[in-house]
Design an enzyme around this catalytic site. Sequence first.
Site, PDB file in Angstrom:
ATOM      1  N   GLY A   1       0.865  -1.301  -0.018  1.00  0.00           N
ATOM      2  CA  GLY A   1      -0.118   0.006   0.037  1.00  0.00           C
ATOM      3  C   GLY A   1       0.912   1.348  -0.048  1.00  0.00           C
ATOM      4  O   GLY A   1       1.886   1.331  -0.666  1.00  0.00           O
TER       5      GLY A   1
ATOM      6  N   SER B   1      -5.221   9.770   9.849  1.00  0.00           N
ATOM      7  CA  SER B   1      -6.529   9.559   9.108  1.00  0.00           C
ATOM      8  C   SER B   1      -7.615  10.238   9.234  1.00  0.00           C
ATOM      9  O   SER B   1      -7.640  11.085  10.298  1.00  0.00           O
ATOM     10  CB  SER B   1      -7.042   7.969   9.589  1.00  0.00           C
ATOM     11  OG  SER B   1      -7.860   7.516   9.035  1.00  0.00           O
TER      12      SER B   1
ATOM     13  N   ASP C   1       8.814  -5.283  13.975  1.00  0.00           N
ATOM     14  CA  ASP C   1       7.637  -4.886  14.691  1.00  0.00           C
ATOM     15  C   ASP C   1       7.801  -3.664  15.282  1.00  0.00           C
ATOM     16  O   ASP C   1       8.433  -3.412  16.389  1.00  0.00           O
ATOM     17  CB  ASP C   1       7.344  -6.162  15.750  1.00  0.00           C
ATOM     18  CG  ASP C   1       5.940  -5.884  16.296  1.00  0.00           C
ATOM     19  OD1 ASP C   1       5.346  -4.660  16.276  1.00  0.00           O
ATOM     20  OD2 ASP C   1       5.626  -6.686  17.145  1.00  0.00           O
TER      21      ASP C   1
ATOM     22  N   TYR D   1      -9.647   2.489  16.231  1.00  0.00           N
ATOM     23  CA  TYR D   1      -8.879   3.205  15.187  1.00  0.00           C
ATOM     24  C   TYR D   1      -8.889   4.506  15.311  1.00  0.00           C
ATOM     25  O   TYR D   1      -7.873   5.287  15.087  1.00  0.00           O
ATOM     26  CB  TYR D   1      -9.369   2.537  13.771  1.00  0.00           C
ATOM     27  CG  TYR D   1      -8.591   2.981  12.489  1.00  0.00           C
ATOM     28  CD1 TYR D   1      -7.502   2.259  12.225  1.00  0.00           C
ATOM     29  CD2 TYR D   1      -9.297   4.074  11.784  1.00  0.00           C
ATOM     30  CE1 TYR D   1      -6.814   2.473  11.155  1.00  0.00           C
ATOM     31  CE2 TYR D   1      -8.362   4.364  10.743  1.00  0.00           C
ATOM     32  CZ  TYR D   1      -7.125   3.589  10.529  1.00  0.00           C
ATOM     33  OH  TYR D   1      -6.304   3.982   9.282  1.00  0.00           O
TER      34      TYR D   1
END
Length: 306
Positions: free
Chosen positions: A24, A145, A67, A158
């Site tokens: 992505g 976002s 990670d 989220y």
Amino acid sequence: MAGNPFTSRSLRNRVVLITGAARGIGAGLAERFAARGAKVALLGLEPEELAAVARRIGPDAAWWEADVTSWQDLEKAVAEVVQRWGGIDVVVANAGIASTGFVRSVDPVAFEKVIEVNLLGVWRTFRVAMPHVIERKGYLLAISSLAAIAHAPGMANYAASKAAVEAFCNSLRAELRHLGVRVGVAHPTWIGTDLVTSADRHPVFGKMRGRMPAFLGKTYPLEVALDHLERGTLRRARTIHVPRWVGAMKLLRSLLPPLIEIGSGRTGVAQADAEAMRDIATRGARESAVVGPGARAALEKSDQAG
């Protein structure tokens, strides 16, 4: 190059570290920056995908399985990036995952993993790389976002994590300004990535998203996000909105929660709540919550560590 402010529009010979680089936005930005002459360090949890991205780019890319919630992984990767290329000019904290589910019934581990990756992953990535970025008077960019601004049902974790990323960057920007480092935060809407396409396929929440108002629910091509993020990085922008109308939503931020509550009937929250309970009974809470390959990889990593 140490001490030289990152003010040029050119990225030639700059070192860019990108988390969540297997797919992505992360993979796309890596290819864009490498095409401008940057050295790109790809960090993520999917080694086969990371290796494929690195092969497409060529000798100016290298990858590390890391990670972003692990201090040890990040410290090892950053040390090796600096050893390989001499420093770090730009960090794009792009690693992010999503789960879906209502707070009363969602799998607790999946819920909390989203906050750990999306918020603590940004903090840990920036903290480990920061001394090197300060040395080069570079740029830190975190991918937040639209969910930081508009908080939809079924996305509590989220939305909370992405709103926290915005607040974190706002504080950090003021802390680092005198050191010549710029801090940016990006707010993409729905972008055609594996995460979003997986959410659309969810038997409960995909239908809810389909009932969102057209402009809020529209999915934009990946290239649209890459265009905005590439330009913003070259400017060392403090905010990047994808697309630009997302910035206007900030002006309405105080009005959005009651509007979303009123609109919950239109998006079928009550029906989705009942369907979610049935889905959990059929597939289990964990499987019902997982959205996208990134979330699955992060949860599998946690299971192995546990």
